[in-house]
Design an enzyme around this catalytic site. Structure first.
Site, PDB file in Angstrom:
ATOM      1  N   THR A  73       0.830  -1.206   0.000  1.00 56.94           N
ATOM      2  CA  THR A  73       0.000   0.000   0.000  1.00 56.94           C
ATOM      3  C   THR A  73       0.862   1.253   0.000  1.00 56.94           C
ATOM      4  OG1 THR A  73      -1.823  -1.126   1.121  1.00 56.94           O
ATOM      5  CG2 THR A  73      -1.785   1.267   1.238  1.00 56.94           C
ATOM      6  N   ASN A 161      -4.921 -10.968  -7.444  1.00 56.07           N
ATOM      7  CA  ASN A 161      -4.982 -11.566  -6.107  1.00 56.07           C
ATOM      8  C   ASN A 161      -6.202 -12.449  -5.898  1.00 56.07           C
ATOM      9  OD1 ASN A 161      -5.980  -8.739  -6.333  1.00 56.07           O
ATOM     10  ND2 ASN A 161      -6.906  -9.194  -4.357  1.00 56.07           N
ATOM     11  N   GLN A 189       1.589 -10.247  -5.980  1.00 54.42           N
ATOM     12  CA  GLN A 189       1.361 -11.686  -6.106  1.00 54.42           C
ATOM     13  C   GLN A 189       2.391 -12.365  -7.008  1.00 54.42           C
ATOM     14  OE1 GLN A 189      -0.738 -13.386  -4.347  1.00 54.42           O
ATOM     15  NE2 GLN A 189      -1.839 -11.670  -3.424  1.00 54.42           N
ATOM     16  N   SER A 209       5.172  -6.743  -1.398  1.00 56.66           N
ATOM     17  CA  SER A 209       4.808  -6.853   0.012  1.00 56.66           C
ATOM     18  C   SER A 209       5.333  -8.171   0.558  1.00 56.66           C
ATOM     19  CB  SER A 209       3.285  -6.791   0.174  1.00 56.66           C
ATOM     20  OG  SER A 209       2.929  -6.574   1.514  1.00 56.66           O
ATOM     21  N   GLY A 210       6.113  -8.105   1.639  1.00 55.32           N
ATOM     22  CA  GLY A 210       6.776  -9.289   2.158  1.00 55.32           C
ATOM     23  C   GLY A 210       5.842 -10.350   2.698  1.00 55.32           C
ATOM     24  N   THR A 247      13.439   5.582  10.402  1.00 54.66           N
ATOM     25  CA  THR A 247      14.403   4.528  10.724  1.00 54.66           C
ATOM     26  C   THR A 247      13.920   3.198  10.172  1.00 54.66           C
ATOM     27  OG1 THR A 247      15.016   5.682  12.754  1.00 54.66           O
ATOM     28  CG2 THR A 247      15.607   3.346  12.596  1.00 54.66           C
ATOM     29  N   CYS A 336      -9.154  -8.077   1.826  1.00 52.53           N
ATOM     30  CA  CYS A 336      -9.405  -6.682   2.182  1.00 52.53           C
ATOM     31  C   CYS A 336     -10.870  -6.296   2.017  1.00 52.53           C
ATOM     32  CB  CYS A 336      -8.540  -5.761   1.334  1.00 52.53           C
ATOM     33  SG  CYS A 336      -6.770  -6.031   1.550  1.00 52.53           S
TER      34      CYS A 336
END
Length: 650
Positions: A73, A161, A189, A209-210, A247, A336
């Site tokens: 996102t 997805n 994906q 996205s991990g 950070t 989602c």
């Protein structure tokens, strides 16, 4: 409790053990701030740089950049902001930029929402334009070719997805040759499932996205092509070479690095051939379990890890409930939007019939899946199919199972339909029939050999006769007002049940016995059943209605005679793996049939209702409390949150 089979990998995945170890090591031993210049900081920076270099090699980014962020996102927001800021600057310089922000009709909602948001905030006033897809879910290249001259920014995805359909990125790239449009490809994906060589494409931005591939949530990457315009979404301390301040999430980066290492080194994840084999096994079991099943995306154009299907006559909720009862986790479309209970916009865009888009189920797994898990999933899938057939929901003759009888409640969109079933005669009366439930009712009755003897409506003049015999009971007509008719189910002179379609019960005093169980036709009147006396006295819900696992354990210890009541539907209960505490089976749809027995009992032991999530059990407990049964409770949060020590059937 049976072992969970998790088949919702497109929503998220578990974390790779090596990734957990890497995250722990980063927090314990490599905890430095990579912006610090001392040795501890330099060690952290070296680790982060090594993960970045590995990502660059795997994704073939060439001279492009990879920056770490919180996930897809944020990556999408950053790419959209970067593209739209560049477009505004070009327009201010007098350059032609095009008038369209083009996005695939099956894109994740994060994309059009981001486009609309930044288009408005930046005052660009460009037109958002959906790029249609064909019946297979692939982008319409002819439509894109027509839009390309006016396109300022194009957003597509590597793989969908919901359906797993793989985009023709080569074809899209060829179609955009000569266009000045910037191009973002959502690769969420695609990581670990598709070969990606980003540096040899004209793709400008690619978010990742991990947590979609065994890394933790909260870590992701964004690829930016060399020379592509860029505007930082987050400004501050200048981390990530000034591209993304804040950070860095060192534990997340280390964990992602472990996943990327597993991809690069091989030996951890299943090969494409194995994944295709797993999908075929699942598909074979689904076909056996659900005759008439339709797969909503062609297998030859989709990821081998995704199956999207619909079953005639079954809603996605019913399928999800039965799978969940068997401890098989699947979803209805995108995680989602699954909670919104709306038809799939992805399948709608593909032009599929409404029944398919409104009842679709997604089954997805990751490349870490094992053959043992897939085989067990196949066994449970077939068990679920048998459970639904035995419940009469698949319009096939049922034998050797308990025949439904008495009172049955079917609900849809806040309205109730009631079935009166007389098992000896196999006759049924339908009260307040809903056309949308017609197929369900026909299937249920046909499967168990029932025939409809009467259809009654509380919303019109009703039956021609004032009363008639039905099994051991008499059905009597009762005028409630000028436009509504009530029906009374009587044992001799006693009114057991009263059926009404009125929106309120306040005007029924004197027209119905105070203690007759009133079965309303609408949810806002009552979810199950009530009585005029109960309505006059008001709710007795109480703060102790919902029990958590600790409170339930204490109650069971203090009251050994307490009864656990499973209010899930019969097909859910049948799909459960045997085991767990003994419980009485009373589906919520049959609750009204059991209420008189509970209320008339001399001893009223505590009744603890439970279901999957706690929603249905709360309705059951509230119904009993309202009717005066003080010791009715609900397991708050349902089986999903129950302590394993309680060992409820799940």
């Amino acid at each position: 409790m049976s072992k969970e089979i998790y088949l919702d990998g497109n929503a998220t995945t578990c974390v790779l053990p090596a990734a957990i170890d890497a995250a722990v090591q980063a927090m314990r031993d490599c905890f430095g701030n990579p912006s610090s210049t001392h040795a501890t900081g330099l060690q952290a920076k070296a680790m982060m740089d090594s993960v970045r270099q590995r990502a660059k090699r795997l994704l073939g980014v060439g001279n492009g950049r990879i920056m770490f962020n919180s996930g897809a996102t944020e990556g999408i927001q950053t790419a959209v902001l970067s593209a739209l800021c560049a477009l505004r600057e070009r327009r201010e310089r007098g350059e032609a930029i095009g008038s369209l922000l083009v996005y695939g009709a099956t894109e994740h909602k994060a994309v059009p929402e981001a486009l609309a948001h930044w288009n408005r905030l930046l005052g660009l006033g460009l037109e958002l334009k959906k790029l249609p897809v064909d019946a297979d879910g692939r982008h319409d290249l002819a439509a894109l070719r027509a839009l390309a001259p006016q396109a300022a920014f194009v957003c597509t995805m590597a793989a969908n997805n919901e359906t797993g359909v793989v985009s023709d990125l080569v074809g899209i790239g060829a179609t955009l040759v000569g266009s000045k449009a910037l191009w973002m490809v959502d690769c969420v994906q695609g990581l670990g499932k598709l070969p990606l060589d980003l540096g040899n494409t004209r793709i400008d931005y690619a978010p990742f996205s991990g947590h979609k591939l065994y890394a933790p949530k909260g870590i992701g990457m964004l690829y930016v092509r060399e020379g592509a315009p860029y505007t930082a979404l987050v400004m501050g301390g200048g981390q990530e070479a000034g591209l993304r301040s804040g950070t860095e999430n060192m534990a997340g980066i280390a964990a992602l690095g472990a996943v990327l290492a597993a991809l690069e080194e091989g030996g951890t994840f299943r090969s494409p051939t194995e994944l295709y084999g797993f999908r075929e096994k699942l598909a074979t079991s689904l076909r056996a379990a659900f005759p008439g099943i339709v797969f909503n995306a062609p297998f030859d154009k989709a990821l081998p890890t995704t199956l999207n299907f619909s079953v005639p006559g079954l809603s996605s909720k019913e399928l999800l409930d039965v799978f969940d009862a068997a401890n098989v986790r699947v979803s209805a479309g995108s995680a989602c939007s699954a909670a919104k209970a709306a038809p799939s916009y992805v399948l709608d865009a593909m032009g599929l019939p409404a029944w398919r888009s409104s009842s679709a189920v997604r089954m997805s797994f990751g490349p870490l899946a094992g053959e043992e898990i897939i085989d067990e999933a196949c066994t449970r899938i077939e068990r679920c199919g048998q459970a639904l057939r035995n419940a009469g929901l698949m319009d096939t003759p049922v034998s050797g199972t308990v025949v439904p009888e008495g009172l049955l409640q079917l609900s849809l969109a806040g309205n109730h339909t009631w079935l009166l079933l007389d098992a000896p005669s196999r006759q049924c009366i339908v009260i307040d029939h809903q056309a949308e439930l017609g197929e369900r009712i026909d299937s249920l009755l046909h499967s168990h050999g029932y025939k409809v003897s009467a259809r009654l409506s509380t919303r019109d003049g009703g039956a021609e006769t004032d009363s008639f015999v039905f099994g051991a009971h008499t059905v009597r007509r009762a005028a409630l007002d000028s436009s509504h008719t009530g029906y009374l189910l009587c044992s001799g002179d006693k009114v057991d049940y009263a059926f009404t379609g009125l929106a309120a019960l306040s005007g029924l005093a004197g027209k119905l016995p105070a203690d007759a169980l009133v079965c309303a036709g609408r949810e806002e009147v009552n979810a199950c059943c009530t009585s005029l006396r109960a309505e006059a006295q008001g709710s007795m819900a109480g703060a102790d209605l919902n029990l958590d696992s600790i409170a339930l354990a204490r109650l069971l210890e203090a009251h050994p005679q307490a009864v656990l009541v499973d209010v899930r539907e019969t097909y859910e209960q049948a799909a459960c793996i045997p085991g767990g505490r003994a419980a009485e089976s009373v589906p919520l749809s049959r609750l009204a049939a059991f209420v008189p027995g509970w209320l008339d009992a001399v001893d009223q032991p505590p009744l603890v209702f439970f279901c999957r999530s706690g929603n249905r059990s709360a309705k059951a407990a509230q119904c009993l409390r309202r009717l005066g049964y003080r010791n009715a409770y609900s397991l708050g949060g349902g089986i999903a949150l129950a302590s394993p020590a309680l060992a409820l059937a799940a």
